[in-house]
Design an enzyme around this catalytic site. Structure first.
Site, short mmCIF file in Angstrom:
data_model
loop_
_atom_site.label_atom_id
_atom_site.label_comp_id
_atom_site.label_asym_id
_atom_site.label_seq_id
_atom_site.Cartn_x
_atom_site.Cartn_y
_atom_site.Cartn_z
N SER A 94 0.83 -1.01 0.09
CA SER A 94 0.03 -0.08 0.12
C SER A 94 0.88 1.26 0.04
CB SER A 94 -1.09 0.11 1.20
OG SER A 94 -2.05 0.82 0.94
N HIS A 223 -7.72 -5.87 0.42
CA HIS A 223 -6.51 -4.96 0.33
C HIS A 223 -5.33 -5.92 1.40
CE1 HIS A 223 -4.31 -1.47 -0.52
NE2 HIS A 223 -4.22 -1.28 1.09
#
Length: 246
Positions: A94, A223
């Site tokens: 990320s 995610h």
């Protein structure tokens, strides 16, 4: 700002391997710390695993949290130079993928060529129009829970909100104010890893950011797919160039 002369301030290695043929440098996500990767060393015998210690949290809680992502990458690169006797594979998740990008760029400027860059929780896509950071603490906590990296009970804990939430907020500001630039273009291979249910992946034109090969790997999950299924096979199987300076 100059890099701290002691690389151990910036890097945590829980499983030293004198016989390793390469080093894996892991960059935490926004609000993350080196402890996120504490189990990776024993599971990756081909690597000596080093996790990046960002300032302002964990062992470095007394230091100011970083405010400039590009400068953070430069400082980490300076700390990595002494470890470049072995091929350096960079893995960032990320926000950590973008910190790894800036670290790789500075390493190449210093004459150190990373062997591979893995951008996890990120996909090849046009860069979206940046949105201002939401300064509402409750909204940030709700967002953390929705992403799957933090459970609701933890987010509501007063200790979490007093000690952890401030540097999560700081990372959020740093990431949303980061000014993406298309250059300098990397020379190393880049692989993105994204969950097939990840609607929150960072979007970046990764193939245009390197002159090396580019691949995108889609794995099962959201995610935070790597909590349940770390991408060990992808890391182990990746082609790694020899260590190279100059």
């Amino acid at each position: 700002m100059t890099a701290h002369p002691d690389a151990s301030v910036w890097l945590q290695c829980t499983t030293p391997r004198a016989d390793a043929g390469r080093r894996l440098v892991c960059f935490p996500h926004a609000g993350g710390s080196a402890s996120f990767y504490r189990d990776w060393g024993p599971r990756l015998p081909a690597f000596e695993v080093h996790a990046v210690r960002y300032p302002g949290r964990a062992e470095r809680i007394a230091e100011p949290a970083p405010a400039d992502l590009r400068q953070l990458g430069r400082d980490i690169a300076d700390a990595l130079v002494p470890l470049a006797d072995l091929p350096l594979v960079l893995f960032g998740h990320s926000m950590g993928a973008v910190v790894a990008l800036e670290t790789a760029r500075h390493l190449e400027q210093l004459g150190v060529s990373p062997a591979h860059l893995f951008a996890s929780g990120s996909r090849n896509a046009p860069l979206p129009v940046p949105e201002p950071f939401d300064e509402d603490a409750d909204a940030v906590c709700a967002r953390l829970v929705a992403l799957g990296g933090t459970d609701a009970e933890m987010a509501a804990d007063p200790v979490f909100q007093e000690l952890v939430l401030p540097y999560i907020m700081s990372d959020g500001r740093m990431f949303t104010t980061y000014d993406h630039r298309p250059e300098p273009v990397l020379r190393c291979p880049v692989t993105t890893i994204v969950g097939d249910r990840d609607a929150d992946a960072d979007c970046r034109p990764w193939p245009a950011l390197t002159d090396g090969t580019f691949m995108e790997e889609v794995v099962h999950g959201d995610h935070f797919y790597l909590v349940d299924e770390p991408p060990y096979p992808l890391l182990t199987a990746a082609e790694v160039a020899p260590a190279r300076r100059g």
